[in-house]
Motif scaffolding. Sequence first.
Motif, PDB file in Angstrom:
ATOM      1  N   HIS A   2     -18.070   4.351  42.117  1.00 48.91           N
ATOM      2  CA  HIS A   2     -16.920   5.019  42.720  1.00 48.91           C
ATOM      3  C   HIS A   2     -17.180   5.319  44.190  1.00 48.91           C
ATOM      4  CE1 HIS A   2     -19.396   8.538  41.922  1.00 48.91           C
ATOM      5  NE2 HIS A   2     -18.603   9.222  42.713  1.00 48.91           N
ATOM      6  N   THR A  71     -11.962  10.999  46.032  1.00 50.82           N
ATOM      7  CA  THR A  71     -12.680   9.963  45.305  1.00 50.82           C
ATOM      8  C   THR A  71     -11.697   9.125  44.498  1.00 50.82           C
ATOM      9  OG1 THR A  71     -14.460   9.506  43.721  1.00 50.82           O
ATOM     10  CG2 THR A  71     -13.139  11.473  43.324  1.00 50.82           C
ATOM     11  N   ASP A  73     -12.629   8.112  41.518  1.00 49.90           N
ATOM     12  CA  ASP A  73     -13.003   8.364  40.130  1.00 49.90           C
ATOM     13  C   ASP A  73     -13.498   9.806  40.018  1.00 49.90           C
ATOM     14  OD1 ASP A  73     -14.202   8.558  37.604  1.00 49.90           O
ATOM     15  OD2 ASP A  73     -14.915   6.489  37.651  1.00 49.90           O
ATOM     16  N   ILE A  74     -12.597  10.719  39.670  1.00 49.80           N
ATOM     17  CA  ILE A  74     -12.918  12.142  39.642  1.00 49.80           C
ATOM     18  C   ILE A  74     -14.034  12.449  38.655  1.00 49.80           C
ATOM     19  CG2 ILE A  74     -12.030  14.444  39.074  1.00 49.80           C
ATOM     20  CD1 ILE A  74      -9.329  13.494  40.227  1.00 49.80           C
ATOM     21  N   ASP A  75     -13.979  11.886  37.449  1.00 53.14           N
ATOM     22  CA  ASP A  75     -15.014  12.180  36.439  1.00 53.14           C
ATOM     23  C   ASP A  75     -16.393  11.741  36.927  1.00 53.14           C
ATOM     24  OD1 ASP A  75     -13.157  13.284  34.702  1.00 53.14           O
ATOM     25  OD2 ASP A  75     -12.807  11.375  33.661  1.00 53.14           O
ATOM     26  N   ALA A  76     -16.497  10.575  37.537  1.00 53.01           N
ATOM     27  CA  ALA A  76     -17.784  10.089  38.037  1.00 53.01           C
ATOM     28  C   ALA A  76     -18.286  10.976  39.174  1.00 53.01           C
ATOM     29  CB  ALA A  76     -17.671   8.648  38.516  1.00 53.01           C
ATOM     30  N   GLU A  77     -17.378  11.450  40.021  1.00 51.34           N
ATOM     31  CA  GLU A  77     -17.792  12.313  41.133  1.00 51.34           C
ATOM     32  C   GLU A  77     -18.255  13.669  40.630  1.00 51.34           C
ATOM     33  OE1 GLU A  77     -18.579  13.339  45.150  1.00 51.34           O
ATOM     34  OE2 GLU A  77     -18.589  11.515  43.951  1.00 51.34           O
ATOM     35  N   VAL A  78     -17.582  14.220  39.639  1.00 48.00           N
ATOM     36  CA  VAL A  78     -18.008  15.489  39.053  1.00 48.00           C
ATOM     37  C   VAL A  78     -19.404  15.330  38.453  1.00 48.00           C
ATOM     38  CG1 VAL A  78     -17.586  17.144  37.189  1.00 48.00           C
ATOM     39  CG2 VAL A  78     -15.698  16.398  38.670  1.00 48.00           C
ATOM     40  N   ALA A  79     -19.629  14.262  37.705  1.00 49.17           N
ATOM     41  CA  ALA A  79     -20.943  14.024  37.103  1.00 49.17           C
ATOM     42  C   ALA A  79     -22.017  13.864  38.179  1.00 49.17           C
ATOM     43  CB  ALA A  79     -20.894  12.772  36.220  1.00 49.17           C
ATOM     44  N   ARG A  80     -21.715  13.158  39.247  1.00 48.47           N
ATOM     45  CA  ARG A  80     -22.676  12.962  40.325  1.00 48.47           C
ATOM     46  C   ARG A  80     -23.036  14.289  40.990  1.00 48.47           C
ATOM     47  NH1 ARG A  80     -23.165  12.203  45.887  1.00 48.47           N
ATOM     48  NH2 ARG A  80     -21.002  12.802  46.270  1.00 48.47           N
ATOM     49  N   GLU A  82     -22.728  17.340  39.675  1.00 49.64           N
ATOM     50  CA  GLU A  82     -23.397  18.268  38.751  1.00 49.64           C
ATOM     51  C   GLU A  82     -24.858  17.904  38.610  1.00 49.64           C
ATOM     52  OE1 GLU A  82     -20.909  17.962  35.271  1.00 49.64           O
ATOM     53  OE2 GLU A  82     -19.797  19.744  35.845  1.00 49.64           O
TER      54      GLU A  82
END
Length: 82
Positions: A2, A71, A73-80, A82
């Motif tokens: 992403h 971003t 890809d919001i989910d991928a950015e949140v995981a990155r 965190e």
Amino acid sequence: MHKPRLGVVVIDCQGEDPAAYEAFWAAALGRERETDPIDPKYRDLRGPEAEIGVLAPAVDHPPRVHFDIETDDIDAEVARLE
């Protein structure tokens, strides 16, 4: 993978006269205030296209400065993050 990027810098303006704070930040940063905003609570401090965006919204909480990250890809950015 992403693509995250810094979207805008947000300078929250609280007080009796948020327009005065907006005028201050526009002058301090060499930008122009938005003359006809869609939402008068959110003011875009316009600058050169190549520079990061700056917003100066009127807020009800204590003033602060924060960054908005964009971003694809919001989910991928949140995981990155965190």
